[in-house]
Design an enzyme around this catalytic site. Structure first.
Site, PDB file in Angstrom:
ATOM      1  CB  SER A 206      28.361  -9.572  11.387  1.00  0.00           C
ATOM      2  OG  SER A 206      28.105  -8.600   9.899  1.00  0.00           O
TER       3      SER A 206
ATOM      4  CE1 TYR B 147      32.456 -12.489   8.637  1.00  0.00           C
ATOM      5  CE2 TYR B 147      30.197 -11.260   7.605  1.00  0.00           C
ATOM      6  CZ  TYR B 147      31.796 -10.670   8.161  1.00  0.00           C
ATOM      7  OH  TYR B 147      31.190 -10.188   9.155  1.00  0.00           O
TER       8      TYR B 147
END
Ligand code: NAP
Length: 280
Positions: A135, A148
């Site tokens: 990501s 995250y």
């Protein structure tokens, strides 16, 4: 014979798009996730080249069962797309440790477990491709995304080691880093912030951040930009070690690498609408 690829987290969003995209490009696709009903819907659109497989990446037995189904067909996997991922949002100080553990179980330990299970066959074949879906958050961590972001930073690090370990074995490793992509993921992330909206002392910041964050994913690019990068990583003779999707987000990464953290912080605060909370 068609090249076989296993995609985890293929019941939704990016994984689903990758499954259909790669099937149309001629791959034999094993589409894995926990929701088998959702996966079965893919068989109708995959040119007959998608096989649904029930798999929970946090459950070793379920990984082994799925791989046995592939082996029973006499197939060796050429590609593995480690895409399964879970969201987690909340202030670092307030997010319960069980939530930290749960997101690491899926995004890091699950990815490692599937990779460990698949690697022996790739090494034996002397070739293969592993594509880890990281990501942008694996390089630029917004507030309230600490857990995250930590998992996606971990994916960056372990992918570097893996890529270097596998050079002599003919297996190539890439990380694909999506920016915001229009899938159910972003909505889920925004909802996770509800719990902290009235939570002292972060509630005001969380509400302001959520107001900005909630607008990002509905207006974001389609997951096809990620599928294109995954396809390149699987098929190019010399795949890149990293892809950013969409490509234009590479400029954000370049700036992040060039600018001092203090400057990046202020730019991000301005973008996120959090600059009004800066203590003078
Ligand atoms: N969307 C974005 O803006 C964005 C940005 C950067 C990175 N990413 C990354 O891209 C990947 C896919 O995200 P997405 O946007 O496509 O999200 P999504 O639409 O919510 O899909 C997530 C997928 O992961 C699967 N999954 C979750 N836990 C699993 C488990 N324990 N075992 C097996 N499968 C599991 C889900 O399937 P089941 O529930 O059926 O198991 C689902 O298919 C994730 O790694 C995410 O971190 C997304």
């Amino acid at each position: 014979m068609l090249q076989s690829v296993l995609i985890t987290g293929a019941s939704s969003g990016i994984g689903e798009e990758c499954a259909v995209f790669l099937a149309h490009k001629g791959f034999r696709v094993f589409a894995a996730a926990r929701r088998i009903d959702k996966l079965k819907e893919l068989t109708a659109v995959g040119s007959g080249r998608i096989t649904p497989l029930q798999m929970d990446v946090t459950d070793k037995a379920s990984i082994d069962n799925a791989l046995k189904i592939i082996a029973d067909e006499g197939l060796t996997l050429y590609g593995l797309v480690n895409n399964a991922g879970a969201a987690m949002m909340g202030p670092v100080e307030r997010l319960p440790l069980d939530d930290w553990r749960s997101v690491f179980e899926t995004n890091v330990f699950g990815l490692v477990a599937v990779t460990q299970a698949v690697l022996p066959q790739m090494r034996a074949a002397g070739r293969g491709r592993i594509v880890n879906i990281g990501s942008l958050t694996g390089r630029i961590a917004s507030p309230f995304q600490g857990a995250y972001a930590a998992t996606k930073h971990a994916v960056e690090g372990l992918s570097d080691s893996l890529r270097r370990e596998l050079v002599p074995h003919g297996v190539k490793v890439s990380v694909v880093r999506p920016g915001a992509i229009n899938t159910p993921f972003g909505h889920h992330e925004a909802e996770m912030l509800n719990k902290y909206e009235n939570d002292d002392p972060y509630g005001d910041q969380v509400r302001a951040f959520k107001a900005w964050f909630s607008k990002q994913h509905p207006n974001a690019p389609s997951p096809v930009v990620v599928a294109e990068a995954v396809h390149h990583a699987l098929t190019a003779e010399s795949p890149h070690s990293r892809y950013t999707a969409p490509f234009k987000m590479s400029y954000a990464l370049a700036l992040r690498n060039l600018l001092p953290s203090g400057v990046t912080d202020r730019v991000l605060e301005r973008v996120n609408g959090l600059d009004k909370f800066r203590k003078k």
